[in-house]
Design a protein around this motif. Structure first.
Motif, PDB file in Angstrom:
ATOM      1  N   SER A  45       0.840  -1.201   0.000  1.00 25.27           N
ATOM      2  CA  SER A  45       0.000   0.000   0.000  1.00 25.27           C
ATOM      3  C   SER A  45       0.873   1.249   0.000  1.00 25.27           C
ATOM      4  CB  SER A  45      -0.937   0.010   1.208  1.00 25.27           C
ATOM      5  OG  SER A  45      -0.203   0.165   2.400  1.00 25.27           O
ATOM      6  N   GLN A  46       0.271   2.329  -0.505  1.00 24.54           N
ATOM      7  CA  GLN A  46       0.960   3.609  -0.558  1.00 24.54           C
ATOM      8  C   GLN A  46       0.017   4.691  -0.051  1.00 24.54           C
ATOM      9  OE1 GLN A  46       0.483   1.830  -3.686  1.00 24.54           O
ATOM     10  NE2 GLN A  46       2.182   0.591  -2.945  1.00 24.54           N
ATOM     11  N   ASN A  47       0.608   5.699   0.568  1.00 32.33           N
ATOM     12  CA  ASN A  47      -0.146   6.867   0.997  1.00 32.33           C
ATOM     13  C   ASN A  47       0.311   8.060   0.174  1.00 32.33           C
ATOM     14  OD1 ASN A  47      -1.673   5.657   3.064  1.00 32.33           O
ATOM     15  ND2 ASN A  47       0.064   5.794   4.445  1.00 32.33           N
ATOM     16  N   PHE A  48      -0.649   8.811  -0.333  1.00 31.03           N
ATOM     17  CA  PHE A  48      -0.364  10.012  -1.102  1.00 31.03           C
ATOM     18  C   PHE A  48      -1.024  11.198  -0.422  1.00 31.03           C
ATOM     19  CE2 PHE A  48       0.045   6.629  -4.114  1.00 31.03           C
ATOM     20  CZ  PHE A  48       1.079   7.029  -4.957  1.00 31.03           C
ATOM     21  N   ARG A  49      -0.338  12.350  -0.469  1.00 28.17           N
ATOM     22  CA  ARG A  49      -0.938  13.605  -0.022  1.00 28.17           C
ATOM     23  C   ARG A  49      -1.462  14.290  -1.280  1.00 28.17           C
ATOM     24  NH1 ARG A  49       3.132  16.642   0.670  1.00 28.17           N
ATOM     25  NH2 ARG A  49       2.645  18.085  -0.989  1.00 28.17           N
ATOM     26  N   VAL A  50      -2.761  14.526  -1.304  1.00 30.38           N
ATOM     27  CA  VAL A  50      -3.382  15.237  -2.416  1.00 30.38           C
ATOM     28  C   VAL A  50      -3.774  16.614  -1.892  1.00 30.38           C
ATOM     29  CG1 VAL A  50      -5.294  15.252  -4.065  1.00 30.38           C
ATOM     30  CG2 VAL A  50      -4.231  13.076  -3.429  1.00 30.38           C
ATOM     31  N   ASN A  51      -3.157  17.639  -2.465  1.00 30.72           N
ATOM     32  CA  ASN A  51      -3.432  19.017  -2.065  1.00 30.72           C
ATOM     33  C   ASN A  51      -4.493  19.573  -3.004  1.00 30.72           C
ATOM     34  OD1 ASN A  51      -2.285  22.179  -2.461  1.00 30.72           O
ATOM     35  ND2 ASN A  51      -2.643  21.453  -0.397  1.00 30.72           N
ATOM     36  N   LEU A  52      -5.609  20.023  -2.440  1.00 31.37           N
ATOM     37  CA  LEU A  52      -6.744  20.526  -3.222  1.00 31.37           C
ATOM     38  C   LEU A  52      -6.992  22.004  -2.952  1.00 31.37           C
ATOM     39  CD1 LEU A  52      -9.290  17.647  -2.586  1.00 31.37           C
ATOM     40  CD2 LEU A  52      -8.265  18.199  -4.758  1.00 31.37           C
ATOM     41  N   ASN A  53      -7.466  22.693  -3.967  1.00 32.16           N
ATOM     42  CA  ASN A  53      -7.967  24.047  -3.833  1.00 32.16           C
ATOM     43  C   ASN A  53      -9.472  23.979  -4.014  1.00 32.16           C
ATOM     44  OD1 ASN A  53      -8.954  26.654  -5.400  1.00 32.16           O
ATOM     45  ND2 ASN A  53      -7.217  27.224  -4.141  1.00 32.16           N
ATOM     46  N   VAL A  54     -10.216  24.580  -3.088  1.00 32.42           N
ATOM     47  CA  VAL A  54     -11.682  24.599  -3.172  1.00 32.42           C
ATOM     48  C   VAL A  54     -12.125  26.046  -3.345  1.00 32.42           C
ATOM     49  CG1 VAL A  54     -13.845  23.975  -2.047  1.00 32.42           C
ATOM     50  CG2 VAL A  54     -11.807  22.598  -1.637  1.00 32.42           C
ATOM     51  N   GLN A  55     -12.833  26.326  -4.441  1.00 28.24           N
ATOM     52  CA  GLN A  55     -13.364  27.654  -4.703  1.00 28.24           C
ATOM     53  C   GLN A  55     -14.868  27.642  -4.463  1.00 28.24           C
ATOM     54  OE1 GLN A  55     -12.217  28.210  -8.786  1.00 28.24           O
ATOM     55  NE2 GLN A  55     -10.227  29.051  -8.234  1.00 28.24           N
ATOM     56  N   ASN A  56     -15.342  28.621  -3.725  1.00 29.37           N
ATOM     57  CA  ASN A  56     -16.755  28.739  -3.399  1.00 29.37           C
ATOM     58  C   ASN A  56     -17.371  29.884  -4.196  1.00 29.37           C
ATOM     59  OD1 ASN A  56     -19.285  28.999  -2.270  1.00 29.37           O
ATOM     60  ND2 ASN A  56     -18.573  29.530  -0.230  1.00 29.37           N
ATOM     61  N   PRO A  57     -18.213  29.598  -5.208  1.00 32.48           N
ATOM     62  CA  PRO A  57     -18.827  30.654  -6.012  1.00 32.48           C
ATOM     63  C   PRO A  57     -20.097  31.232  -5.371  1.00 32.48           C
ATOM     64  CG  PRO A  57     -19.478  28.534  -6.880  1.00 32.48           C
ATOM     65  CD  PRO A  57     -18.524  28.260  -5.735  1.00 32.48           C
ATOM     66  N   ASN A  58     -20.428  30.788  -4.176  1.00 31.88           N
ATOM     67  CA  ASN A  58     -21.676  31.199  -3.517  1.00 31.88           C
ATOM     68  C   ASN A  58     -21.476  32.432  -2.650  1.00 31.88           C
ATOM     69  OD1 ASN A  58     -23.514  28.861  -4.272  1.00 31.88           O
ATOM     70  ND2 ASN A  58     -21.715  27.805  -3.472  1.00 31.88           N
ATOM     71  N   ASP A  59     -22.582  33.113  -2.349  1.00 34.86           N
ATOM     72  CA  ASP A  59     -22.524  34.315  -1.530  1.00 34.86           C
ATOM     73  C   ASP A  59     -22.661  34.008  -0.041  1.00 34.86           C
ATOM     74  OD1 ASP A  59     -25.153  33.573  -1.448  1.00 34.86           O
ATOM     75  OD2 ASP A  59     -25.957  35.501  -2.120  1.00 34.86           O
ATOM     76  N   ARG A  60     -22.427  32.770   0.327  1.00 36.44           N
ATOM     77  CA  ARG A  60     -22.452  32.353   1.738  1.00 36.44           C
ATOM     78  C   ARG A  60     -21.315  31.371   1.981  1.00 36.44           C
ATOM     79  NH1 ARG A  60     -28.221  30.138   1.721  1.00 36.44           N
ATOM     80  NH2 ARG A  60     -28.283  31.832   0.295  1.00 36.44           N
TER      81      ARG A  60
END
Length: 154
Positions: A45-60
């Protein structure tokens, strides 16, 4: 009596449609993979770090309690699971977060190595559901695709 039941049913239906009209309309957040790096592994088995960017297009703000995902690399299923890390994406803003992805060599990394042929850029598809911690809407489905450079030799 029959008219009273009909009117009661009509009133209930009108109330239900009014409630659904008041439910917030949330646009799907955009999730982009920034990087993928192997953090540990052995033959099984292998472990990977996945770095994500989350953009929120909502007004809340979006109070995210986790993400259910399936990750495809080079058109092949690579990993799936749930990230249970909570975070909030500000209204009309963005944030980055890391999630750990576990794979096994036979089913994922081995196939990826044969498809890469020495390339360091990998095409991906990330799909799943963003699970919200509060509000009337509790899950938002998403599907994103793109390419990402690998940070480590696989």
């Amino acid at each position: 009596m029959k008219k009273l039941r009909s009117w009661s049913l009509l009133w209930v239906l009108a109330c239900l449609s009014a409630c659904s009209a008041m439910a917030p309309k949330l646009e799907t957040p955009r999730l982009t993979i920034i990087s993928v790096a192997m953090t540990s592994g052995d033959i099984f088995s292998q472990n990977f770090r996945v770095n994500l960017n989350v953009q929120n297009p909502n007004d809340r703000d979006l109070p995210i309690k986790g993400i259910e995902y399936r990750l495809f690399l080079q058109g092949d299923s690579f990993a799936e699971g749930t990230s249970a890390r909570s975070f909030t994406v500000p209204a009309n803003g963005e944030t980055e977060f890391d999630m750990t992805v576990r794979t096994n060599f036979v089913s994922s990394v081995g196939r990826l190595l044969t498809r890469l042929g020495g390339k360091k850029t990998v095409e991906y598809v990330l799909e799943g559901k963003v699970m919200l911690a509060s509000g009337m809407i509790r899950t938002i489905p998403f599907q994103e695709s793109g390419s990402v450079n690998l940070e480590t030799k696989l």
